[in-house]
Write a protein that holds these residues in place. Structure first.
Motif, PDB file in Angstrom:
ATOM      1  N   UNK A   4       0.811  -1.211   0.000  1.00  0.00           N
ATOM      2  CA  UNK A   4       0.000   0.000   0.000  1.00  0.00           C
ATOM      3  C   UNK A   4       0.849   1.268   0.000  1.00  0.00           C
ATOM      4  N   UNK A   5       2.113   1.142  -0.270  1.00  0.00           N
ATOM      5  CA  UNK A   5       3.040   2.267  -0.169  1.00  0.00           C
ATOM      6  C   UNK A   5       2.586   3.456  -1.002  1.00  0.00           C
ATOM      7  N   UNK A   6       2.128   3.221  -2.206  1.00  0.00           N
ATOM      8  CA  UNK A   6       1.736   4.315  -3.087  1.00  0.00           C
ATOM      9  C   UNK A   6       0.457   5.016  -2.629  1.00  0.00           C
ATOM     10  N   UNK A   7      -0.318   4.396  -1.736  1.00  0.00           N
ATOM     11  CA  UNK A   7      -1.551   5.003  -1.241  1.00  0.00           C
ATOM     12  C   UNK A   7      -1.323   5.895  -0.020  1.00  0.00           C
ATOM     13  N   UNK A  14       9.100   8.439   7.065  1.00  0.00           N
ATOM     14  CA  UNK A  14      10.480   8.139   6.696  1.00  0.00           C
ATOM     15  C   UNK A  14      10.565   7.871   5.193  1.00  0.00           C
ATOM     16  N   UNK A  15      11.610   8.385   4.583  1.00  0.00           N
ATOM     17  CA  UNK A  15      11.847   8.125   3.160  1.00  0.00           C
ATOM     18  C   UNK A  15      12.079   6.628   2.954  1.00  0.00           C
ATOM     19  N   UNK A  16      11.423   6.063   1.987  1.00  0.00           N
ATOM     20  CA  UNK A  16      11.579   4.638   1.694  1.00  0.00           C
ATOM     21  C   UNK A  16      10.696   3.726   2.527  1.00  0.00           C
ATOM     22  N   UNK A  17       9.773   4.283   3.295  1.00  0.00           N
ATOM     23  CA  UNK A  17       8.878   3.473   4.112  1.00  0.00           C
ATOM     24  C   UNK A  17       7.914   2.697   3.227  1.00  0.00           C
ATOM     25  N   UNK A  18       7.757   1.413   3.521  1.00  0.00           N
ATOM     26  CA  UNK A  18       6.850   0.565   2.758  1.00  0.00           C
ATOM     27  C   UNK A  18       5.727   0.096   3.668  1.00  0.00           C
ATOM     28  N   UNK A  19       4.504   0.103   3.156  1.00  0.00           N
ATOM     29  CA  UNK A  19       3.335  -0.385   3.886  1.00  0.00           C
ATOM     30  C   UNK A  19       2.845  -1.664   3.217  1.00  0.00           C
ATOM     31  N   UNK A  48       1.968  -3.812   8.096  1.00  0.00           N
ATOM     32  CA  UNK A  48       3.345  -3.680   8.557  1.00  0.00           C
ATOM     33  C   UNK A  48       3.945  -2.476   7.853  1.00  0.00           C
ATOM     34  N   UNK A  49       4.565  -1.591   8.629  1.00  0.00           N
ATOM     35  CA  UNK A  49       5.306  -0.465   8.066  1.00  0.00           C
ATOM     36  C   UNK A  49       6.785  -0.768   8.263  1.00  0.00           C
ATOM     37  N   UNK A  50       7.543  -0.781   7.194  1.00  0.00           N
ATOM     38  CA  UNK A  50       8.963  -1.111   7.275  1.00  0.00           C
ATOM     39  C   UNK A  50       9.770  -0.208   6.355  1.00  0.00           C
ATOM     40  N   UNK A  51      10.995   0.049   6.749  1.00  0.00           N
ATOM     41  CA  UNK A  51      11.882   0.794   5.866  1.00  0.00           C
ATOM     42  C   UNK A  51      12.944  -0.118   5.265  1.00  0.00           C
ATOM     43  N   UNK A  52      12.747  -1.412   5.398  1.00  0.00           N
ATOM     44  CA  UNK A  52      13.644  -2.373   4.752  1.00  0.00           C
ATOM     45  C   UNK A  52      13.244  -2.437   3.292  1.00  0.00           C
ATOM     46  N   UNK A  53      14.151  -2.063   2.414  1.00  0.00           N
ATOM     47  CA  UNK A  53      13.839  -2.121   0.990  1.00  0.00           C
ATOM     48  C   UNK A  53      14.468  -3.348   0.354  1.00  0.00           C
ATOM     49  N   UNK A  54      15.713  -3.634   0.695  1.00  0.00           N
ATOM     50  CA  UNK A  54      16.385  -4.814   0.169  1.00  0.00           C
ATOM     51  C   UNK A  54      17.603  -5.079   1.032  1.00  0.00           C
ATOM     52  N   UNK A  55      17.787  -6.325   1.410  1.00  0.00           N
ATOM     53  CA  UNK A  55      18.970  -6.695   2.165  1.00  0.00           C
ATOM     54  C   UNK A  55      20.006  -7.221   1.175  1.00  0.00           C
ATOM     55  N   UNK A  66       8.617 -11.882   1.435  1.00  0.00           N
ATOM     56  CA  UNK A  66       9.794 -12.073   2.276  1.00  0.00           C
ATOM     57  C   UNK A  66       9.743 -11.121   3.472  1.00  0.00           C
ATOM     58  N   UNK A  67       9.380  -9.864   3.229  1.00  0.00           N
ATOM     59  CA  UNK A  67       9.296  -8.888   4.312  1.00  0.00           C
ATOM     60  C   UNK A  67       8.211  -9.253   5.315  1.00  0.00           C
ATOM     61  N   UNK A  68       7.081  -9.778   4.832  1.00  0.00           N
ATOM     62  CA  UNK A  68       6.013 -10.203   5.716  1.00  0.00           C
ATOM     63  C   UNK A  68       6.483 -11.348   6.611  1.00  0.00           C
ATOM     64  N   UNK A  69       7.162 -12.330   6.030  1.00  0.00           N
ATOM     65  CA  UNK A  69       7.677 -13.448   6.821  1.00  0.00           C
ATOM     66  C   UNK A  69       8.698 -12.979   7.851  1.00  0.00           C
ATOM     67  N   UNK A  70       9.524 -12.023   7.480  1.00  0.00           N
ATOM     68  CA  UNK A  70      10.518 -11.468   8.401  1.00  0.00           C
ATOM     69  C   UNK A  70       9.828 -10.811   9.597  1.00  0.00           C
ATOM     70  N   UNK A  71       8.813 -10.028   9.348  1.00  0.00           N
ATOM     71  CA  UNK A  71       8.118  -9.332  10.433  1.00  0.00           C
ATOM     72  C   UNK A  71       7.263 -10.276  11.274  1.00  0.00           C
ATOM     73  N   UNK A  72       6.688 -11.311  10.677  1.00  0.00           N
ATOM     74  CA  UNK A  72       5.927 -12.283  11.472  1.00  0.00           C
ATOM     75  C   UNK A  72       6.855 -13.061  12.389  1.00  0.00           C
ATOM     76  N   UNK A  73       8.067 -13.377  11.914  1.00  0.00           N
ATOM     77  CA  UNK A  73       9.040 -14.058  12.771  1.00  0.00           C
ATOM     78  C   UNK A  73       9.429 -13.154  13.944  1.00  0.00           C
ATOM     79  N   UNK A  74       9.560 -11.862  13.687  1.00  0.00           N
ATOM     80  CA  UNK A  74       9.906 -10.927  14.755  1.00  0.00           C
ATOM     81  C   UNK A  74       8.806 -10.875  15.813  1.00  0.00           C
ATOM     82  N   UNK A  75       7.567 -11.028  15.404  1.00  0.00           N
ATOM     83  CA  UNK A  75       6.458 -11.054  16.364  1.00  0.00           C
ATOM     84  C   UNK A  75       6.578 -12.266  17.288  1.00  0.00           C
ATOM     85  N   UNK A  76       7.065 -13.386  16.768  1.00  0.00           N
ATOM     86  CA  UNK A  76       7.286 -14.575  17.596  1.00  0.00           C
ATOM     87  C   UNK A  76       8.363 -14.286  18.632  1.00  0.00           C
TER      88      UNK A  76
END
Length: 119
Positions: A4-7, A14-19, A48-55, A66-76
């Motif tokens: 939803x970043x473009x919305x 933050x610059x580069x924030x992704x929703x 999820x709001x993240x500023x991770x664009x690419x590792x 991939x970002x969703x899985x990363x953030x769900x793991x962090x919730x655990x």
């Protein structure tokens, strides 16, 4: 899952924030907590709001799955921290160093046993 970043029309973000939004069918234990919109659509939504664009050196790390899985793991991980605090870590620090060390070791042992027993 969708991005939803473009919305996003809010200023000061933050610059580069992704929703990223994720929708799932709610399990039975969450049915009583649904909003009116979630009851109408039959799905629960999480954003999820993240500023991770690419590792670097991780292929596919820019994709929303991939970002969703990363953030769900962090919730655990955060759930484990909450559990450890409930097992006694909330009482740190003590006035005595030895008491703090003993409490930390005891809480870590309890958390390991709790994790190993499968809850």
């Amino acid at each position: 899952m969708a991005e939803l970043t473009d919305l996003n029309r809010r200023d000061g973000w933050i610059e580069g924030l992704r929703l990223i939004v994720r929708r799932v069918k709610p399990s039975g234990r969450y049915l009583k907590d649904l909003t009116a919109f979630e009851e109408k659509t039959g799905f629960t939504y999480s954003i999820v709001a993240t500023n991770i664009s690419k590792m670097t050196r991780i292929r596919g790390s820019h994709q929303i799955q991939w970002l969703d899985a990363l953030h769900r793991h962090h919730a655990v991980v955060e759930d484990h921290v909450r559990t450890n605090k409930a097992m006694g870590l909330h009482s740190l620090p003590s006035k005595s160093w030895q008491v703090s060390v003993a409490r930390m070791l005891t809480c870590n042992l309890a958390a390991d046993l709790h994790a190993g027993c499968g809850r």
